[in-house]
Design a protein around this motif. Structure first.
Motif: not given
Lengths: 447, 447
Positions: B17-24
């Motif tokens: 989830g953190s990685e998804v947020t970062r890329i978003l």
């Protein structure tokens, strides 16, 4: 299930077209279930209507491809003729008459993909072409869709089965290029005129298509630097082996280090035996994709052949039919980055250079000086007898300088440098009295 | 570009989830260009709102996941929590409120995929889950779409990185299972409680998902035969080496020979070193797909990790967002074949059986007779000293019968036979006075 079938026309009925027809017939129920409506094969345009084609309904054959795509009731046109014209006009006409198009035509897509995409968008239809690159291997769709949320930095692949077969033969049997080509021709892996394969035109078209999709920009075949494999020698392959490498014909699409441009090129190159692409044998294809979040992915499979290509065509056909049923279209061209394609001189990689030099003291110092003058850093130097690759290697260490009467061979492997710097280095080397000739220059990739 | 952004909520903000947020956040412009509208992160449901999460906007955090999915204005909900409940209820609620769902939840999909698909279809939204199987490797989409016009006969894959890491360590260092597991744990490849990985639950969930998609039928984790790798010994791996094989934890989904049923199973197996899956090292995943027209395809890459999994999630998110913009949905569940899942006894493969036997004349004849009685044909027999794998092998030929005091070890490799016939054979072998024990039974695949 809705009653009205989806009408599909086929342009071309050679090896791929016959296989598409066969699967449309034998797997009709499965295709209907997967699409949500049956497919009706409405017509097949061929040049020679009287040729015997087993399993192809003769009453569907026509020589008038233009009339076929103008019918106006077609949902999808499948094009497996190849070449630029008359295919471009036929596809455009199909769009104008409301049909989506599935094509296996790498040459056309690499030459003029942008205008075809624009035309498809204008008429609210799809243009799919999974079969244009690497046969059955799902590659276009994964790049366009699965990696749509990632940033692709490099695509590195073996996308031409003929040249991989030739290099694999040279590597495994020690054969020269001509001998390996003869075997490829005899086994049907190479065409009577092998130019498109061995000179890299086929791979360059595929590289253009892959680069455009991977970097969301426009790349045509004219943007792709291309070198064939006709000059690869048994000595090059033996030399690669000594470095723990093998020689592969690679298509390489890269984002530049600063991210402001891209490059696309096709040429033979050495890659380490530990690289997954090194073990791709015979006529198989494999493509390595490096993306920022996903990391390193590889896609492997048969890159050509009637049935594998038909598999890719039919996957696209199912997608186009589903979209027609849902009155929608898939994602169109994505070229928003408008990244320019840099010339080959800007490409940064490593090089393996084989020089024929005078066998006397000071030669290595002279050669090393030339590399230094052009800021090309040397990784290793190997000096060996003229009969390269035969195992009678002499003095190996840099600076040792083998002492033999007459000529010696000097093999230099560089660190990373621009292609322009390397070219300038080679020009200067050729001017040295002690350098009798540049036997070969090969890039070293995949590290 | 349309002004209204697409509203996306995130359920879970751990590694993925953190990685998804970062890329978003960092790739927002690229994602907007590819989708055709910007994404607005509307909320992130977490259990511990006060935990420090770098780069995650604190004002978006909420502990009330139910209220988040009930907002009614969400376009897509991304679920990266995992487990069955409360996730199933949250996803269902999201569907009911008009949101498409992107999930990385293999356990839920393998347990209850059919009802989730039905619920998504009922509400006219998408359910995507590329990240549920083999991390970043595009696999679900190629199977569902690229191969939609082909007939898949077998899916054979390494879909669990932890167990591949353990087996790779055992193979490369000669370590035993416990030692290799300890190293995997120390390096973060195995969890504190490794049960889900080493007992095959994780791989079985993935096998169920792959089998359902590949064969257009419904397969749940309960249909998957599962054996862990905890009983694999250094001796097994040494024995595999002698056969030119390696041991891999495989997920295998097959269509039966008559095409009327399918099987799905997860267990350690020997595969030849020449098979492309044999060279998959460390925690990488790779899946081999055999289809009638396409032939043999392989998909390779990182099977886990925050960034790779986020790549797969974001690819699905782009697809779901594009569909929302076009007011359409992608292809839903395809389970029309309704092929039943056969029990493990029906699986036909080869076997490597290691027996501890009395070292006296006639033992081999007795053993061979038991195989014959059950119609299990023997390919090779190898007899060796008790200290397996140490190289002090004796009498090798079938019928020769090594003569040593005490015990000997007999290794039998069979031709293809049903699992039921093999089980019956082993039961009978155990009853022989001269058979002191069955040291191991391993299937031989990929030939």
């Amino acid at each position: 299930m809705r009653t009205r079938p989806l009408k599909v026309a086929l342009l071309g009925c050679g090896v791929v077209g016959s296989e598409v027809t066969r699967i449309l017939t034998t797997q009709a129920d499965d295709l209907a279930a997967r699409i949500g409506a049956p497919i009706e094969l409405a017509g097949i345009a061929v040049r020679r209507p009287h040729k015997v084609r087993e399993g192809v309904p003769a009453e569907l054959l026509t020589t008038d491809a233009t009339a076929l795509v103008k019918r106006g009731d077609l949902d999808v046109v499948v094009e497996v003729i190849g070449g630029i014209e008359p295919v471009r006009t036929l596809i455009t006409t199909a769009f104008e008459h409301g049909a989506s198009v599935v094509s296996a035509n790498k040459a056309l897509l690499a030459a003029d993909g942008a205008s075809l995409h624009a035309k498809a968008a204008e008429h609210g239809v799809d243009l799919y072409y999974e079969a244009a690159v690497a046969g059955a291997i799902p590659l276009i769709r994964p790049l366009r869709e699965s990696l749509a949320g990632d940033k692709v930095n490099r695509v590195l692949g073996i996308v031409n089965g003929t040249t991989n077969f030739i290099l694999d033969k040279m590597e495994s049997t020690g054969a020269g290029y001509s001998e390996a080509l003869d075997e490829a021709t005899a086994l049907g892996y190479a065409e009577a005129d092998p130019t498109a394969d061995v000179e890299g035109f086929d791979a360059a078209a595929k590289a253009a298509i892959l680069a455009g999709i991977a970097f969301h920009t426009r790349v045509t075949i004219d943007d792709v630097h291309r070198e064939g494999l006709t000059e690869v020698t048994a000595a090059d392959i033996a030399s690669a082996k000594k470095m723990g490498c093998t020689v592969k014909m690679l298509a390489i699409c890269e984002r530049s280090a600063d991210g402001r441009s891209v490059t696309a090129r096709v040429h033979p190159a050495m890659i380490p035996l530990s690289h997954p692409l090194a073990s791709v044998r015979e006529a198989y294809n494999a493509v390595f994709v490096e993306a920022e979040a996903a990391g390193r992915l590889m896609f492997y499979g048969p890159g050509a052949g009637g049935a594998p290509t038909a598999s890719a065509v039919l996957g696209d056909l199912v997608a186009a039919c589903r979209n027609k049923l849902a009155a929608t279209t898939g994602a169109g061209e994505s070229a928003y980055t408008q990244l320019p394609v840099s010339p080959m001189g800007d490409v940064v990689t490593r090089y393996h250079i084989s020089l024929d030099v005078a066998d006397k003291p000071g030669v290595l110092a002279q050669v090393a000086m030339v590399f230094a003058e052009h800021d090309v850093s040397i990784d290793t130097v190997r000096q060996q007898g003229k009969n390269q690759g035969s195992g009678d290697e002499v003095a190996v260490e840099q600076g040792a300088g083998g002492r033999r009467a007459g000529e010696a061979s000097l093999v230099v492997v560089t660190h990373r440098a621009s292609d322009a710097a390397l070219s300038a280095t080679v020009s200067s080397l050729r001017k040295l009295d002690t350098v009798r000739g540049v036997a070969s220059i090969m890039r070293v990739e995949g590290e």
